[in-house]
Design an enzyme around this catalytic site. Structure first.
Site, PDB file in Angstrom:
ATOM      1  N   ASN A  85       7.055  24.359 -39.656  1.00  0.00           N
ATOM      2  CA  ASN A  85       8.484  24.157 -39.900  1.00  0.00           C
ATOM      3  C   ASN A  85       9.227  23.575 -38.704  1.00  0.00           C
ATOM      4  O   ASN A  85      10.455  23.641 -38.628  1.00  0.00           O
ATOM      5  CB  ASN A  85       9.143  25.467 -40.332  1.00  0.00           C
ATOM      6  CG  ASN A  85       8.485  26.040 -41.562  1.00  0.00           C
ATOM      7  OD1 ASN A  85       7.800  27.063 -41.489  1.00  0.00           O
ATOM      8  ND2 ASN A  85       8.611  25.364 -42.682  1.00  0.00           N
ATOM      9  N   VAL A  92      13.982  22.197 -35.247  1.00  0.00           N
ATOM     10  CA  VAL A  92      13.610  23.278 -36.152  1.00  0.00           C
ATOM     11  C   VAL A  92      14.180  23.007 -37.535  1.00  0.00           C
ATOM     12  O   VAL A  92      15.341  22.655 -37.683  1.00  0.00           O
ATOM     13  CB  VAL A  92      14.160  24.631 -35.640  1.00  0.00           C
ATOM     14  CG1 VAL A  92      13.826  25.749 -36.609  1.00  0.00           C
ATOM     15  CG2 VAL A  92      13.597  24.932 -34.263  1.00  0.00           C
ATOM     16  N   CYS A  93      13.346  23.178 -38.537  1.00  0.00           N
ATOM     17  CA  CYS A  93      13.786  22.973 -39.911  1.00  0.00           C
ATOM     18  C   CYS A  93      13.766  24.325 -40.613  1.00  0.00           C
ATOM     19  O   CYS A  93      12.726  24.800 -41.050  1.00  0.00           O
ATOM     20  CB  CYS A  93      12.844  21.997 -40.602  1.00  0.00           C
ATOM     21  SG  CYS A  93      13.303  21.644 -42.292  1.00  0.00           S
ATOM     22  N   ILE A  94      14.913  24.959 -40.657  1.00  0.00           N
ATOM     23  CA  ILE A  94      14.978  26.283 -41.266  1.00  0.00           C
ATOM     24  C   ILE A  94      16.253  26.350 -42.101  1.00  0.00           C
ATOM     25  O   ILE A  94      17.296  25.817 -41.702  1.00  0.00           O
ATOM     26  CB  ILE A  94      14.919  27.388 -40.170  1.00  0.00           C
ATOM     27  CG1 ILE A  94      14.809  28.777 -40.785  1.00  0.00           C
ATOM     28  CG2 ILE A  94      16.109  27.315 -39.230  1.00  0.00           C
ATOM     29  CD1 ILE A  94      14.474  29.865 -39.748  1.00  0.00           C
TER      30      ILE A  94
END
Lengths: 169, 340
Positions: A85, A92-94
């Site tokens: 992720n 950061v891909c959240i």
């Protein structure tokens, strides 16, 4: 009251609370890189126990918009971290860092989204959980997702090697 | 849930917002596939097409930034909230449409509604319209001091509810302060000796951060109201995407507190009740008339104690997917609403 002043006040409050209370189990620390600029923070995140990230300390840059907390901040690991992720550039891909409208990688409908009731602390706790449990439904690093899915020992080896490289051992 | 951020299949009915609809839609629904396509088409073609996920991998941040750009561009086309304009201008937009809209607008005009104040269709239009009208009615109250004081005491009481349902102080105090500050300006001059007037109010709600602060504060108040009396709302909450029933907490986190999620009846009812202000919503749709009187259907949201401050109810105009404010003034130059 300008928005930047509101954002600044909120950031100072969050920083004060973080330094006073500390993170649960000392999982991370976070604060402004320089007292002159409260809109750029650095976070240090401890690799969670019983994961390949254990033993690592990961630095990330948090960049706050002038209308924070109406808009979320951005988080970028520097150096980038090998994780399903986390983009190869370290971003950061959240879901918690995205407003409901922003859905670049098809998060699950039930996943938590940004709203001003969130905070640096809540996001960093989510990031720690994310390190322990990658979300393959919304992968950011496709190569990493593939290795994670198809060859877990190799994934773990790469992560551990990366930690050793970071620590210079 | 009717929401502009969840595009519905094209119906046979004419677009209810001939000038505003498309703009509002593009401005907010960057989740929709068509918007992704739109954004994707603005990007350079990938060198290695055909790799699944490759486009996202390369360009999530480009996509995000282009989406923001697109939003900003759309934003410039319509302010968050506009000056009042004569209702007859809305009527003009429907002259080539089918009859029902026209007749309904004419009926509204015959009832003394002379103006329309448009809100940007960004998914927050209900809250923004309500916030604006909420402060505007204080500005035009017969007894401003009384109206402001009673409103402030109602808002202050909400702080306790926000705390009780578990919100952290840092999540709401700045938004509360900003909202109360503008209300205070109605009766207390600022350091330049100036009080809030209609222009100042419009300026406040056209400034994104201030306007969005007010929107978010009202969302939190709505959420807190629902969380504090879950039994009142639980039976009415469902996931707009799946139709499944939802609990209050999860519903509030996802559809009330989050940005760009439009209000539906449970939220309107909760906020009406929390703020102790009656809200009337005029439903302007192309549906046939329920009887031969050719009236527009008004839905009244009332609650105990509404009207405490003695001001008039807030009246919003609803067209499918969008809320604006109905006014008795035809434009902002008229200093007072045309009272009967």
């Amino acid at each position: 009251m300008s928005s930047r002043a509101t954002a600044l006040r909120r950031l100072m409050t969050e920083y004060k609370q973080l330094t006073a209370n500390g993170a649960p189990d000392n999982m991370f620390t976070a604060g402004p890189i320089s007292e002159d600029n409260f809109f750029e923070w650095e976070a240090l995140i401890m690799g969670p126990k019983d994961t390949p990230y254990e033993g690592g300390v990961f630095a990330a840059k948090l960049t706050f918009p002038s209308d924070y907390p109406l808009s979320p901040f951005k988080m970028k690991f520097d150096p980038p971290l090998f994780h399903p992720n986390i983009y190869k550039d370290g971003n950061v891909c959240i879901s918690i860092l995205h407003a409901p409208g922003d859905d670049p990688t098809g998060y699950e409908l039930s996943s938590e989204r940004w709203s001003p009731v969130q905070s640096v602390e809540k996001v960093l706790l989510s990031v720690v959980s994310m390190l322990a449990e990658p979300n393959l439904e919304s992968g950011a690093n496709i190569d990493c997702c593939k290795v994670y899915r198809e060859n877990r020992p190799e994934f773990e080896r790469i992560v551990r090697q990366q930690i050793r490289d970071m620590l210079g051992v | 849930m009717v929401s502009m951020s969840t595009p519905t299949p094209t119906s046979t009915a004419p677009d209810p917002t001939p000038t505003g609809g498309a703009v509002g839609h593009a401005a907010q629904s960057l989740t929709g596939q068509e918007d992704k396509d739109k954004v994707a088409s603005m990007l350079p073609r990938s060198e290695t097409p055909g790799v699944p996920g490759d486009e996202n991998q390369l360009s999530e941040h480009d996509l995000y930034q282009l989406a923001q750009q697109l939003k900003d561009e759309e934003a410039n086309k319509r302010p968050l909230i506009s000056s009042a304009e004569p209702l007859s201008a809305l009527r003009e937009e429907y002259t080539n449409g089918t009859g029902n809209f026209l007749e309904k607008i004419e009926w509204l005009m015959s009832q003394g509604w002379r103006g329309l104040r448009r809100t940007r269709g960004d998914g927050d239009c209900f809250y923004r319209s309500l916030a604006y009208a909420y402060v505007e009615r204080l500005l035009f109250a017969d007894d401003q001091d009384l109206a402001v004081a009673s409103t402030k005491s109602i808002l202050e009481a909400k702080l306790k509810v926000l705390e009780q349902v578990g919100f952290e102080k840092l999540a709401y105090e700045d938004f509360y302060d900003a909202f109360v500050e503008v209300i205070d300006l109605i009766v207390k001059p600022n350091q330049h000796g100036r009080k809030l007037d209609a222009n100042g109010l419009l300026e406040f709600f056209q400034t994104p951060e201030l306007s969005n602060s007010a929107v978010f504060f009202l969302k939190l108040v709505t959420s807190a109201q629902m969380r504090s009396e879950p039994a009142l709302y639980e039976g009415f909450l469902m996931n707009p995407d799946t139709g499944d029933p939802m609990g209050v907490k999860e519903f509030c986190e996802r559809f009330v507190e989050a940005a760009g999620k439009e209000a539906d009846d449970p939220m309107i009812s909760a906020l009406t009740s929390a703020l102790s202000v009656p809200v009337n919503v005029a439903y302007l749709s192309n549906a046939g008339f329920s009887d031969s009187s050719h009236k527009v259907n008004f839905v009244e949201f009332q609650s105990e104690g509404t009207g405490l401050s003695g001001a008039e109810p807030i009246t919003l105009l609803y067209r499918p997917g969008h809320y604006d404010i109905l006014e008795k003034r035809a434009d902002d130059l008229e200093t007072r609403p045309d009272r009967k």
